[in-house]
Design a protein around this motif. Structure first.
Motif, PDB file in Angstrom:
ATOM      1  N   ALA A  78       0.840  -1.210   0.000  1.00 30.61           N
ATOM      2  CA  ALA A  78       0.000   0.000   0.000  1.00 30.61           C
ATOM      3  C   ALA A  78       0.870   1.254   0.000  1.00 30.61           C
ATOM      4  CB  ALA A  78      -0.920  -0.004   1.220  1.00 30.61           C
ATOM      5  N   LEU A  79       1.962   1.227   0.770  1.00 28.66           N
ATOM      6  CA  LEU A  79       2.855   2.389   0.847  1.00 28.66           C
ATOM      7  C   LEU A  79       3.566   2.628  -0.478  1.00 28.66           C
ATOM      8  CD1 LEU A  79       4.259   1.893   4.438  1.00 28.66           C
ATOM      9  CD2 LEU A  79       3.095   3.954   3.628  1.00 28.66           C
ATOM     10  N   ARG A  80       3.930   1.555  -1.161  1.00 30.21           N
ATOM     11  CA  ARG A  80       4.583   1.703  -2.467  1.00 30.21           C
ATOM     12  C   ARG A  80       3.648   2.435  -3.441  1.00 30.21           C
ATOM     13  NH1 ARG A  80       9.189  -1.049  -3.330  1.00 30.21           N
ATOM     14  NH2 ARG A  80       9.791  -2.586  -1.769  1.00 30.21           N
ATOM     15  N   VAL A  81       2.357   2.043  -3.404  1.00 33.21           N
ATOM     16  CA  VAL A  81       1.368   2.684  -4.287  1.00 33.21           C
ATOM     17  C   VAL A  81       1.194   4.156  -3.899  1.00 33.21           C
ATOM     18  CG1 VAL A  81      -1.077   2.717  -4.953  1.00 33.21           C
ATOM     19  CG2 VAL A  81       0.151   0.551  -4.852  1.00 33.21           C
ATOM     20  N   LEU A  82       1.120   4.420  -2.580  1.00 34.99           N
ATOM     21  CA  LEU A  82       0.924   5.800  -2.120  1.00 34.99           C
ATOM     22  C   LEU A  82       2.108   6.707  -2.454  1.00 34.99           C
ATOM     23  CD1 LEU A  82      -0.733   5.062   1.340  1.00 34.99           C
ATOM     24  CD2 LEU A  82      -1.792   6.357  -0.509  1.00 34.99           C
ATOM     25  N   LEU A  83       3.285   6.110  -2.621  1.00 35.56           N
ATOM     26  CA  LEU A  83       4.474   6.913  -2.930  1.00 35.56           C
ATOM     27  C   LEU A  83       4.699   7.107  -4.431  1.00 35.56           C
ATOM     28  CD1 LEU A  83       7.138   5.806  -0.317  1.00 35.56           C
ATOM     29  CD2 LEU A  83       6.071   8.031  -0.520  1.00 35.56           C
ATOM     30  N   LEU A  84       3.838   6.505  -5.230  1.00 35.91           N
ATOM     31  CA  LEU A  84       3.970   6.694  -6.687  1.00 35.91           C
ATOM     32  C   LEU A  84       3.755   8.171  -7.024  1.00 35.91           C
ATOM     33  CD1 LEU A  84       1.964   3.676  -8.119  1.00 35.91           C
ATOM     34  CD2 LEU A  84       4.424   3.990  -8.220  1.00 35.91           C
ATOM     35  N   PRO A  85       4.388   8.650  -8.092  1.00 41.28           N
ATOM     36  CA  PRO A  85       4.194  10.063  -8.460  1.00 41.28           C
ATOM     37  C   PRO A  85       2.712  10.364  -8.639  1.00 41.28           C
ATOM     38  CG  PRO A  85       5.786   8.981  -9.916  1.00 41.28           C
ATOM     39  CD  PRO A  85       5.248   7.927  -9.019  1.00 41.28           C
ATOM     40  N   LYS A  86       2.250  11.405  -8.015  1.00 39.40           N
ATOM     41  CA  LYS A  86       0.832  11.772  -8.074  1.00 39.40           C
ATOM     42  C   LYS A  86       0.564  12.635  -9.304  1.00 39.40           C
ATOM     43  CE  LYS A  86      -1.031  10.691  -3.808  1.00 39.40           C
ATOM     44  NZ  LYS A  86      -0.155   9.574  -3.527  1.00 39.40           N
ATOM     45  N   LEU A  96      -7.929  -0.297 -15.101  1.00 37.72           N
ATOM     46  CA  LEU A  96      -7.032   0.683 -15.737  1.00 37.72           C
ATOM     47  C   LEU A  96      -6.142   1.369 -14.699  1.00 37.72           C
ATOM     48  CD1 LEU A  96      -9.613   2.158 -18.256  1.00 37.72           C
ATOM     49  CD2 LEU A  96      -7.442   1.129 -18.915  1.00 37.72           C
ATOM     50  N   VAL A  97      -6.738   1.694 -13.555  1.00 34.98           N
ATOM     51  CA  VAL A  97      -5.965   2.336 -12.478  1.00 34.98           C
ATOM     52  C   VAL A  97      -4.844   1.398 -12.015  1.00 34.98           C
ATOM     53  CG1 VAL A  97      -6.071   3.128 -10.069  1.00 34.98           C
ATOM     54  CG2 VAL A  97      -7.834   3.854 -11.680  1.00 34.98           C
ATOM     55  N   ILE A  98      -5.190   0.114 -11.811  1.00 35.35           N
ATOM     56  CA  ILE A  98      -4.204  -0.870 -11.338  1.00 35.35           C
ATOM     57  C   ILE A  98      -3.087  -1.057 -12.376  1.00 35.35           C
ATOM     58  CG2 ILE A  98      -3.883  -3.340 -10.819  1.00 35.35           C
ATOM     59  CD1 ILE A  98      -6.739  -3.111  -9.435  1.00 35.35           C
ATOM     60  N   ALA A  99      -3.480  -1.128 -13.666  1.00 36.20           N
ATOM     61  CA  ALA A  99      -2.477  -1.297 -14.729  1.00 36.20           C
ATOM     62  C   ALA A  99      -1.536  -0.096 -14.763  1.00 36.20           C
ATOM     63  CB  ALA A  99      -3.171  -1.460 -16.077  1.00 36.20           C
ATOM     64  N   ASP A 100      -2.096   1.095 -14.589  1.00 37.30           N
ATOM     65  CA  ASP A 100      -1.297   2.320 -14.593  1.00 37.30           C
ATOM     66  C   ASP A 100      -0.312   2.324 -13.413  1.00 37.30           C
ATOM     67  OD1 ASP A 100      -0.497   4.757 -15.567  1.00 37.30           O
ATOM     68  OD2 ASP A 100      -2.054   5.901 -14.551  1.00 37.30           O
ATOM     69  N   GLN A 101      -0.814   1.931 -12.233  1.00 40.92           N
ATOM     70  CA  GLN A 101       0.046   1.886 -11.034  1.00 40.92           C
ATOM     71  C   GLN A 101       1.174   0.871 -11.213  1.00 40.92           C
ATOM     72  OE1 GLN A 101      -2.746   1.040  -7.902  1.00 40.92           O
ATOM     73  NE2 GLN A 101      -3.192   3.189  -7.527  1.00 40.92           N
ATOM     74  N   ALA A 102       0.836  -0.290 -11.764  1.00 40.74           N
ATOM     75  CA  ALA A 102       1.840  -1.343 -11.954  1.00 40.74           C
ATOM     76  C   ALA A 102       2.939  -0.852 -12.895  1.00 40.74           C
ATOM     77  CB  ALA A 102       1.184  -2.598 -12.516  1.00 40.74           C
ATOM     78  N   GLU A 103       2.509  -0.125 -13.931  1.00 42.76           N
ATOM     79  CA  GLU A 103       3.470   0.384 -14.902  1.00 42.76           C
ATOM     80  C   GLU A 103       4.398   1.433 -14.284  1.00 42.76           C
ATOM     81  OE1 GLU A 103       2.840   2.412 -19.117  1.00 42.76           O
ATOM     82  OE2 GLU A 103       1.602   0.659 -18.768  1.00 42.76           O
ATOM     83  N   LYS A 104       3.804   2.316 -13.466  1.00 46.75           N
ATOM     84  CA  LYS A 104       4.608   3.349 -12.794  1.00 46.75           C
ATOM     85  C   LYS A 104       5.607   2.715 -11.831  1.00 46.75           C
ATOM     86  CE  LYS A 104       1.458   7.277 -13.100  1.00 46.75           C
ATOM     87  NZ  LYS A 104       0.167   7.686 -12.573  1.00 46.75           N
ATOM     88  N   MET A 105       5.168   1.644 -11.147  1.00 54.41           N
ATOM     89  CA  MET A 105       6.058   0.956 -10.214  1.00 54.41           C
ATOM     90  C   MET A 105       7.242   0.350 -10.956  1.00 54.41           C
ATOM     91  SD  MET A 105       4.148  -1.170  -7.306  1.00 54.41           S
ATOM     92  CE  MET A 105       2.994  -0.243  -6.381  1.00 54.41           C
ATOM     93  N   GLU A 106       6.943  -0.227 -12.098  1.00 56.25           N
ATOM     94  CA  GLU A 106       7.979  -0.846 -12.928  1.00 56.25           C
ATOM     95  C   GLU A 106       9.007   0.215 -13.344  1.00 56.25           C
ATOM     96  OE1 GLU A 106      10.006  -3.799 -14.189  1.00 56.25           O
ATOM     97  OE2 GLU A 106       8.093  -4.170 -13.194  1.00 56.25           O
TER      98      GLU A 106
END
Length: 361
Positions: free
Chosen positions: A98-106, A346-356
């Motif tokens: 959850a923290l990794r997702v919250l730290l993604l660029p907003k 779509l939101v999850i796919a976008d987050q996964a891509e940003k994490m990558e």
């Protein structure tokens, strides 16, 4: 595993504490604009800090249990400690994710209202009817989200449907959910105007722009040419006697907004300015985005309007989102505004891509 983002989380927590002190300062409370800006920032960090504090607590729990297991314990106590440790570790992992997702660029526009433009594109009457169906779909979805929809401008066709319809959707974090709708939507069905019963393919385009606030973009009045003319079409006698329609041109970009749907020239001016600001802000953002995309291509972007993003197949009751390869056999429910499943994916796919991307930097 968390070491690389631990420092970042601590600095977020420090900034949060600092903001809490600032927004209780009487001088800042007296400065409404500053107070609102800092309160907004404080609100945007709150969830991250709460999760971080939970994470620290559970990490301490894991450490204590591991320490305890190194000692000589009676079998029952050992069993209980092992169970607790397993639970704590699972919770720790969940919070870490959850923290990794919250730290993604907003995306700075995520909490904004939007202006949405739907155009019937290729396919004549059928495309305009489909534009009308998309308008209904988004209106129903907005209703389910507790948002407000207002039609700002429309150009209806004789068969029903719209050549173009512009609406404003206001509410909580509208852009964060609807930004992925930007693009060309393709429909496959037997048109009502088709007597032979053949399936036709038509398209409608959807443009989603965040509502631009004065802090985002300040348009110089010298850069705007305003022309006033008489409204055409329905609207009663008094409309045709007065020049209430307004056309605004932003000279540096050549963006034009024409507005004749409101009752008075003043209302048309206000709406035209609102849309002009959004379009100009969107134009400059797209330019920045293009430069950014040159460096890294995003599959689930808020990309080009000409890019085909989704197909709605009526004979098979099927919707396919081409960007993430998602197919759902529930077109009837989706057209009724049940868009959550697609938008969440779509939101999850976008987050996964940003994490990558973060991992590869």
């Amino acid at each position: 595993m968390m070491d690389e983002i631990f420092d970042k989380l601590q600095s977020v927590a420090d900034r949060y504490d600092e903001l809490n002190e600032l927004i209780s300062d009487p001088d800042i409370i007296a400065d409404t604009q500053k107070f609102m800006k800092l309160s907004k920032e404080e609100g945007s960090l709150r969830e991250t800090v709460e999760k971080y504090n939970e994470y620290k607590k559970i990490t301490q729990q894991v450490s204590d249990d591991e320490e305890l297991l190194r000692e000589k314990l009676d079998p029952e106590m050992e069993e209980l400690t092992k169970e607790e440790l397993a639970e704590s570790k699972a919770q720790q992992e969940e919070l870490e994710q959850a923290l990794r997702v919250l730290l993604l660029p907003k995306d700075p526009n995520d909490d904004k209202n939007i202006i949405m433009e739907i155009h019937g594109a290729a396919g004549g009457d059928e495309a305009s009817l489909f534009a009308g169906d998309l308008f209904e779909m988004y209106t129903r979805y907005a209703e389910k989200q507790g948002w407000t929809t207002e039609v700002v401008d429309k150009n209806e066709t004789e068969v029903g449907g719209f050549k173009e319809i512009v609406l404003m959707i206001t509410g909580n974090s509208v852009y964060s959910k609807l930004k992925y709708e930007n693009g060309a939507h393709r429909v496959q069905r037997v048109p009502v105007t088709e007597s032979a019963g053949r399936v036709h393919t038509s398209t409608a385009t959807v443009g989603v722009m965040p509502e631009a606030e004065d802090v985002d973009i300040d348009l110089d009045p010298k850069d705007i040419r305003t022309d006033v003319y008489r409204s055409s079409g329905a609207g009663g006698q008094h409309i045709n006697k007065t020049s209430s329609a307004v056309r605004m041109t932003h000279l540096p970009t050549g963006i034009v907004v024409a507005m004749q749907d409101q009752r008075s020239q003043q209302q048309n001016r206000a709406k035209a300015m609102q849309i002009l600001k959004a379009r100009v802000y969107d134009y400059y953002q797209q330019k920045e985005q293009s430069a950014y995309d040159e460096q890294r291509k995003s599959a689930v972007g808020t990309g080009d309007r000409s890019e085909r993003i989704r197909t709605y197949n009526y004979p098979q009751n099927r919707v396919t989102d081409h960007r993430i390869g998602l197919t759902l056999n529930k077109l009837d429910r989706i057209m009724n505004g049940e868009l959550d499943e697609i938008i969440d994916a779509l939101v999850i796919a976008d987050q996964a891509e940003k994490m990558e991307q973060l991992r590869n930097e």
